[in-house]
Design a protein around this motif. Structure first.
Motif, PDB file in Angstrom:
ATOM      1  N   THR A 362       0.858  -1.178   0.000  1.00 37.44           N
ATOM      2  CA  THR A 362       0.000   0.000   0.000  1.00 37.44           C
ATOM      3  C   THR A 362       0.895   1.227   0.000  1.00 37.44           C
ATOM      4  OG1 THR A 362      -1.792  -1.115   1.189  1.00 37.44           O
ATOM      5  CG2 THR A 362      -1.757   1.295   1.252  1.00 37.44           C
ATOM      6  N   VAL A 363       0.669   2.093  -0.965  1.00 35.23           N
ATOM      7  CA  VAL A 363       1.508   3.277  -1.146  1.00 35.23           C
ATOM      8  C   VAL A 363       0.646   4.520  -0.940  1.00 35.23           C
ATOM      9  CG1 VAL A 363       2.982   4.568  -2.734  1.00 35.23           C
ATOM     10  CG2 VAL A 363       2.962   2.070  -2.793  1.00 35.23           C
ATOM     11  N   GLY A 364       1.071   5.401  -0.079  1.00 36.76           N
ATOM     12  CA  GLY A 364       0.408   6.676   0.111  1.00 36.76           C
ATOM     13  C   GLY A 364       1.136   7.756  -0.667  1.00 36.76           C
ATOM     14  N   ILE A 365       0.392   8.675  -1.246  1.00 36.97           N
ATOM     15  CA  ILE A 365       0.980   9.800  -1.977  1.00 36.97           C
ATOM     16  C   ILE A 365       0.387  11.073  -1.412  1.00 36.97           C
ATOM     17  CG2 ILE A 365       1.323  10.885  -4.224  1.00 36.97           C
ATOM     18  CD1 ILE A 365       0.994   8.166  -5.519  1.00 36.97           C
ATOM     19  N   ILE A 366       1.242  11.983  -0.980  1.00 37.05           N
ATOM     20  CA  ILE A 366       0.773  13.192  -0.318  1.00 37.05           C
ATOM     21  C   ILE A 366       1.624  14.376  -0.745  1.00 37.05           C
ATOM     22  CG2 ILE A 366       2.234  13.031   1.751  1.00 37.05           C
ATOM     23  CD1 ILE A 366      -0.288  13.850   3.384  1.00 37.05           C
ATOM     24  N   GLY A 367       1.062  15.549  -0.628  1.00 37.01           N
ATOM     25  CA  GLY A 367       1.783  16.766  -0.990  1.00 37.01           C
ATOM     26  C   GLY A 367       0.809  17.915  -1.099  1.00 37.01           C
ATOM     27  N   GLY A 368       1.321  19.098  -1.375  1.00 33.68           N
ATOM     28  CA  GLY A 368       0.467  20.268  -1.489  1.00 33.68           C
ATOM     29  C   GLY A 368      -0.397  20.226  -2.733  1.00 33.68           C
ATOM     30  N   THR A 369      -1.359  21.140  -2.796  1.00 39.56           N
ATOM     31  CA  THR A 369      -2.253  21.229  -3.945  1.00 39.56           C
ATOM     32  C   THR A 369      -1.459  21.539  -5.215  1.00 39.56           C
ATOM     33  OG1 THR A 369      -4.037  22.060  -2.538  1.00 39.56           O
ATOM     34  CG2 THR A 369      -4.249  22.439  -4.900  1.00 39.56           C
ATOM     35  N   ILE A 524      -2.968   5.197  -2.479  1.00 43.42           N
ATOM     36  CA  ILE A 524      -3.898   6.111  -1.824  1.00 43.42           C
ATOM     37  C   ILE A 524      -3.353   7.534  -1.951  1.00 43.42           C
ATOM     38  CG2 ILE A 524      -5.073   6.738   0.310  1.00 43.42           C
ATOM     39  CD1 ILE A 524      -4.725   3.867   1.262  1.00 43.42           C
ATOM     40  N   VAL A 525      -4.041   8.343  -2.719  1.00 40.58           N
ATOM     41  CA  VAL A 525      -3.706   9.763  -2.829  1.00 40.58           C
ATOM     42  C   VAL A 525      -4.593  10.505  -1.845  1.00 40.58           C
ATOM     43  CG1 VAL A 525      -3.703  11.784  -4.335  1.00 40.58           C
ATOM     44  CG2 VAL A 525      -3.067   9.544  -5.248  1.00 40.58           C
ATOM     45  N   SER A 526      -3.984  11.288  -0.980  1.00 46.59           N
ATOM     46  CA  SER A 526      -4.775  11.949   0.050  1.00 46.59           C
ATOM     47  C   SER A 526      -4.126  13.241   0.508  1.00 46.59           C
ATOM     48  CB  SER A 526      -4.983  11.012   1.246  1.00 46.59           C
ATOM     49  OG  SER A 526      -5.762  11.631   2.251  1.00 46.59           O
ATOM     50  N   GLN A 527      -4.960  14.115   1.058  1.00 49.74           N
ATOM     51  CA  GLN A 527      -4.462  15.326   1.708  1.00 49.74           C
ATOM     52  C   GLN A 527      -4.280  15.100   3.205  1.00 49.74           C
ATOM     53  OE1 GLN A 527      -3.656  17.935   0.034  1.00 49.74           O
ATOM     54  NE2 GLN A 527      -4.855  17.996  -1.853  1.00 49.74           N
ATOM     55  N   ARG A 528      -4.813  13.965   3.699  1.00 53.43           N
ATOM     56  CA  ARG A 528      -4.757  13.660   5.131  1.00 53.43           C
ATOM     57  C   ARG A 528      -3.632  12.680   5.434  1.00 53.43           C
ATOM     58  NH1 ARG A 528     -10.946  11.665   6.137  1.00 53.43           N
ATOM     59  NH2 ARG A 528     -12.079  13.600   5.632  1.00 53.43           N
ATOM     60  N   THR A 529      -2.829  12.997   6.391  1.00 54.02           N
ATOM     61  CA  THR A 529      -1.810  12.033   6.798  1.00 54.02           C
ATOM     62  C   THR A 529      -2.444  10.838   7.503  1.00 54.02           C
ATOM     63  OG1 THR A 529      -1.480  13.249   8.885  1.00 54.02           O
ATOM     64  CG2 THR A 529      -0.027  13.796   7.026  1.00 54.02           C
ATOM     65  N   SER A 530      -3.586  11.052   8.139  1.00 55.68           N
ATOM     66  CA  SER A 530      -4.255   9.952   8.839  1.00 55.68           C
ATOM     67  C   SER A 530      -4.710   8.868   7.873  1.00 55.68           C
ATOM     68  CB  SER A 530      -5.470  10.480   9.617  1.00 55.68           C
ATOM     69  OG  SER A 530      -6.395  11.094   8.734  1.00 55.68           O
ATOM     70  N   ILE A 538       5.267   5.882   1.920  1.00 56.13           N
ATOM     71  CA  ILE A 538       4.580   7.134   1.608  1.00 56.13           C
ATOM     72  C   ILE A 538       5.500   7.973   0.739  1.00 56.13           C
ATOM     73  CG2 ILE A 538       3.561   9.251   2.552  1.00 56.13           C
ATOM     74  CD1 ILE A 538       3.033   7.658   5.151  1.00 56.13           C
ATOM     75  N   VAL A 539       4.957   8.453  -0.377  1.00 63.66           N
ATOM     76  CA  VAL A 539       5.700   9.297  -1.303  1.00 63.66           C
ATOM     77  C   VAL A 539       5.273  10.749  -1.059  1.00 63.66           C
ATOM     78  CG1 VAL A 539       6.207   9.815  -3.720  1.00 63.66           C
ATOM     79  CG2 VAL A 539       5.789   7.445  -3.004  1.00 63.66           C
ATOM     80  N   VAL A 540       6.221  11.581  -0.687  1.00 66.71           N
ATOM     81  CA  VAL A 540       5.936  12.999  -0.435  1.00 66.71           C
ATOM     82  C   VAL A 540       6.373  13.797  -1.654  1.00 66.71           C
ATOM     83  CG1 VAL A 540       6.306  14.971   1.093  1.00 66.71           C
ATOM     84  CG2 VAL A 540       6.329  12.641   2.023  1.00 66.71           C
ATOM     85  N   LEU A 541       5.448  14.561  -2.228  1.00 71.73           N
ATOM     86  CA  LEU A 541       5.722  15.336  -3.438  1.00 71.73           C
ATOM     87  C   LEU A 541       5.732  16.830  -3.146  1.00 71.73           C
ATOM     88  CD1 LEU A 541       3.430  13.600  -6.099  1.00 71.73           C
ATOM     89  CD2 LEU A 541       5.887  13.326  -5.832  1.00 71.73           C
ATOM     90  N   ASP A 542       6.516  17.533  -3.927  1.00 73.90           N
ATOM     91  CA  ASP A 542       6.512  18.994  -3.882  1.00 73.90           C
ATOM     92  C   ASP A 542       6.904  19.511  -5.263  1.00 73.90           C
ATOM     93  OD1 ASP A 542       6.341  21.605  -2.861  1.00 73.90           O
ATOM     94  OD2 ASP A 542       8.501  21.653  -2.482  1.00 73.90           O
ATOM     95  N   ASP A 543       5.995  20.256  -5.875  1.00 72.62           N
ATOM     96  CA  ASP A 543       6.247  20.851  -7.179  1.00 72.62           C
ATOM     97  C   ASP A 543       6.656  19.809  -8.221  1.00 72.62           C
ATOM     98  OD1 ASP A 543       6.312  22.938  -8.973  1.00 72.62           O
ATOM     99  OD2 ASP A 543       8.390  23.476  -8.529  1.00 72.62           O
ATOM    100  N   GLY A 544       5.950  18.670  -8.231  1.00 69.40           N
ATOM    101  CA  GLY A 544       6.178  17.645  -9.243  1.00 69.40           C
ATOM    102  C   GLY A 544       7.396  16.780  -9.026  1.00 69.40           C
ATOM    103  N   GLN A 545       8.038  16.894  -7.868  1.00 71.47           N
ATOM    104  CA  GLN A 545       9.230  16.091  -7.592  1.00 71.47           C
ATOM    105  C   GLN A 545       9.079  15.378  -6.253  1.00 71.47           C
ATOM    106  OE1 GLN A 545      12.467  18.925  -7.752  1.00 71.47           O
ATOM    107  NE2 GLN A 545      12.720  18.651  -9.961  1.00 71.47           N
ATOM    108  N   ILE A 546       9.755  14.227  -6.145  1.00 71.77           N
ATOM    109  CA  ILE A 546       9.714  13.467  -4.896  1.00 71.77           C
ATOM    110  C   ILE A 546      10.660  14.115  -3.887  1.00 71.77           C
ATOM    111  CG2 ILE A 546      10.227  11.259  -3.796  1.00 71.77           C
ATOM    112  CD1 ILE A 546       9.446   9.871  -6.388  1.00 71.77           C
ATOM    113  N   VAL A 547      10.091  14.456  -2.739  1.00 70.48           N
ATOM    114  CA  VAL A 547      10.912  15.023  -1.664  1.00 70.48           C
ATOM    115  C   VAL A 547      11.548  13.900  -0.858  1.00 70.48           C
ATOM    116  CG1 VAL A 547      10.899  16.461   0.424  1.00 70.48           C
ATOM    117  CG2 VAL A 547       9.440  17.060  -1.539  1.00 70.48           C
ATOM    118  N   MET A 548      10.713  12.895  -0.528  1.00 70.87           N
ATOM    119  CA  MET A 548      11.224  11.771   0.249  1.00 70.87           C
ATOM    120  C   MET A 548      10.219  10.637   0.204  1.00 70.87           C
ATOM    121  SD  MET A 548      12.623  11.768   4.195  1.00 70.87           S
ATOM    122  CE  MET A 548      13.381  10.293   4.888  1.00 70.87           C
TER     123      MET A 548
END
Length: 578
Positions: A362-369, A524-530, A538-548
């Motif tokens: 299970t992979v979570g994807i999160i980041g800003g709008t 799972i793409v979500s705005q909620r960390t919960s 969990i893949v953290v994105l920022d401006d189209g790039q992987i942060v961590m």
């Protein structure tokens, strides 16, 4: 327009018979003035009542034959035009279905709907009119002039003067009016756009108390439309009086010359009446030709708009000769240095996306709008194609896989919950048309939908209105998740599809999905960390790039962006609980 003519190839018989019967009708129509001349000269002139009755019967027979020919021609023209439009609409719809999200985003939904409806109807009307009038009207004009010359050459010279004048007036007004009609159509589009925006956004308008402003805006666009319509209407209104002046002037000249010719014994009174009738026939047909050209101009413009859709080539090319992977790969999904740039965009939406997902993870994807979360998951079922790097499913590049089979193994739940008019059962069977009620209820249980479904009077047979208007936002989201689960996909993608669910229901949903037998690979793409904190990674994105990339605990410790998102939500929850 030429490329669209192939849709008429199955109606060759109708395309021949319709003009043929219209020519027959026109031929019989040209004989009517001659019969009338005979009635006047021989019947009335000699007080021969039997002859008058006989000629009246001939007129009735000509009328009946002409009516039959006209109805037959209309039948064949309508059959060809409707069949043409049906085939065109089917082909256009199929072509639109083949386009990727990139082309649909560029063209716009409203544009495609307009092409499918009003533009196809406009072309259909053009085909109908062409089949009926393209040969008939010129035939009547030329035939009437020829018949006039057979009656009397000197009197017929009036036709030589009147007809060119008539054509000049009609076509001059027509050529001035056509560009103005295009402006009218553009003004109408603006009025319809404003109306559509107001109807779809009526709640927002009332919430901001903007009714008066919107009424004023609508009145402005409507007034502009009215102004251009009145202007073009005035120009078009000149056609009838000017043409009638020319025709009546021609008729006056015919009567004057005819009287002189009758006195000299060159022609009879009946022949003068016949000449006047031929002049009237020409007037009617010239006006018909003008209207036909206007209609054809509109039809050609619509045909060009339809052709422009056919000219759009799908960026997602289906390679049906290559089969899917055999599931022997260790990884279900791989992103290898992936880039994505949307059409006409200035920058890449995704840059250097590189990670792998094992089966059952299970992979979570999160980041800003706007950071590219949805863009990543949309690459898996090939809604868009990567512009750089490669995306693999079961060890095979998605570009080398049949699109239909690829999407068969992917269950997608979009951000916007979309349900279709029909029963709940019908909607649940979209992913698997052979699904049993037991399988549907299993999916409803997992998506936390069973409780409210069973509260419905008709349960699975409960009707869902268009767009799911009779359901709440959370109910629609849960049913779309259930619909994807009924499919039993290898890869399940939840693209921010639980945003309308409360935290408790969201937690139950995630727990139920995790406990499913034969675990799926879940994104799972979500705005909620919960919603993603229990994911394997969990893949953290920022401006189209992987942060961590990491687990919830690792990211809280090492990733500042994730930590900010998490603690901002925690603080909000705490404030809400006080």
């Amino acid at each position: 327009m030429k490329s669209l003519m192939k849709y008429l190839k199955d109606y060759k018989k109708e395309c021949v018979l319709s003009p043929l019967f219209k020519l027959l009708e026109a031929t019989f129509e040209l004989f009517v003035p001659l019969v009338m001349a005979a009635v006047i000269d021989k019947g009335i002139g000699h007080a021969d009542k039997p002859y008058i009755v006989k000629m009246c019967l001939v007129l009735i027979a000509l009328g009946i034959i002409g009516l039959v020919c006209s109805i037959t021609a209309q039948f064949f023209a309508a059959k060809a035009a409707v069949g043409f439009a049906t085939k065109l609409r089917h082909s256009l719809f199929g072509h639109i279905q083949s386009l990727s999200f990139s082309e649909i985003d560029t063209l716009g939904t409203s544009t495609l709907i307009t092409r499918m409806t009003s533009d196809v109807n406009q072309v259909q009307n053009g085909v109908n009119l062409v089949l009926r009038l393209l040969l008939r009207s010129p035939f009547v004009v030329v035939g009437a002039m020829v018949m006039a010359f057979t009656i009397d050459v000197k009197a017929a010279l009036i036709f030589v003067v009147a007809i060119p004048l008539l054509c000049i007036v009609v076509f001059a007004i027509m050529f001035v009016s056509i560009p103005l009609y295009k402006k009218v159509q553009a003004g109408l589009d603006r009025v319809l756009l404003g109306t559509r925006e107001n109807l779809t956004g009526v709640r927002v308008i009332r919430a901001f108390n903007k009714e008066k402003d919107e009424v004023e805006r609508f009145n402005e666009s409507n007034a502009a439309l009215t102004k251009i319509q009145m202007y073009v209407g005035r120009i078009s209104a000149l056609m009838n009086p000017i043409t009638y002046i020319i025709i009546n002037g021609g008729i006056v000249a015919l009567i004057y010359v005819g009287a002189i010719r009758v006195d000299s014994g060159a022609i009879s009174q009946g022949q003068v009446v016949a000449l006047v009738n031929y002049m009237s026939q020409i007037l009617v047909e010239v006006v018909k030709v003008a209207n036909l050209i206007i209609s054809c101009t509109k039809a050609l413009a619509s045909a060009n708009r339809i052709e422009s859709i056919f000219d759009v080539k799908a960026s997602v090319c289906d390679k049906t000769e290559v089969m899917l992977g055999d599931n022997s790969s260790e990884y279900a999904v791989e992103f290898n240095n992936v880039y994505l740039k949307y059409k006409d965009a200035g920058e890449d939406a995704l840059s250097n996306i590189d990670f792998k997902v094992k089966r059952g993870e299970t992979v979570g994807i999160i980041g800003g709008t706007g950071c590219g979360k949805s863009s990543i998951v949309n690459l898996i079922p090939r809604f868009y194609d990567a512009t750089g790097g490669e995306v693999k499913v079961n060890g095979v590049n998605v570009k080398d896989q049949p699109v239909e089979k690829l999407r068969d193994i992917v269950g997608m739940v979009m951000q916007k919950a979309v349900l279709f008019k029909g029963t709940i059962r019908d909607n649940m069977k979209w992913g698997n048309e052979n699904a049993t009620d037991a399988e549907i209820y299993e999916a409803l249980d997992i998506s936390q939908s069973r409780e409210f479904v069973e509260q419905k009077p008709d349960k699975l047979d409960e009707m869902i209105e268009q767009g799911g208007k009779n359901l709440s936002g959370g109910q629609k989201q849960r049913l779309t998740i259930a619909r994807a689960l009924v499919k039993k996909p290898q890869i399940l993608i939840l693209d921010d599809s639980a945003s309308a669910l409360d935290f408790a229901t969201d937690a139950k949903l995630r727990k139920a999905i995790a406990s499913m037998e034969g675990k799926m690979t879940v994104f799972i793409v979500s705005q909620r960390t919960s919603s993603i904190q229990h994911a394997d990674k969990i893949v953290v994105l920022d401006d189209g790039q992987i942060v961590m990339i990491g687990t919830h605990e690792e990211l809280l410790e090492k990733c500042e962006e994730y930590r900010e998102i998490h603690y901002s939500q925690i603080s909000k929850d705490e404030k809400g609980g006080k």
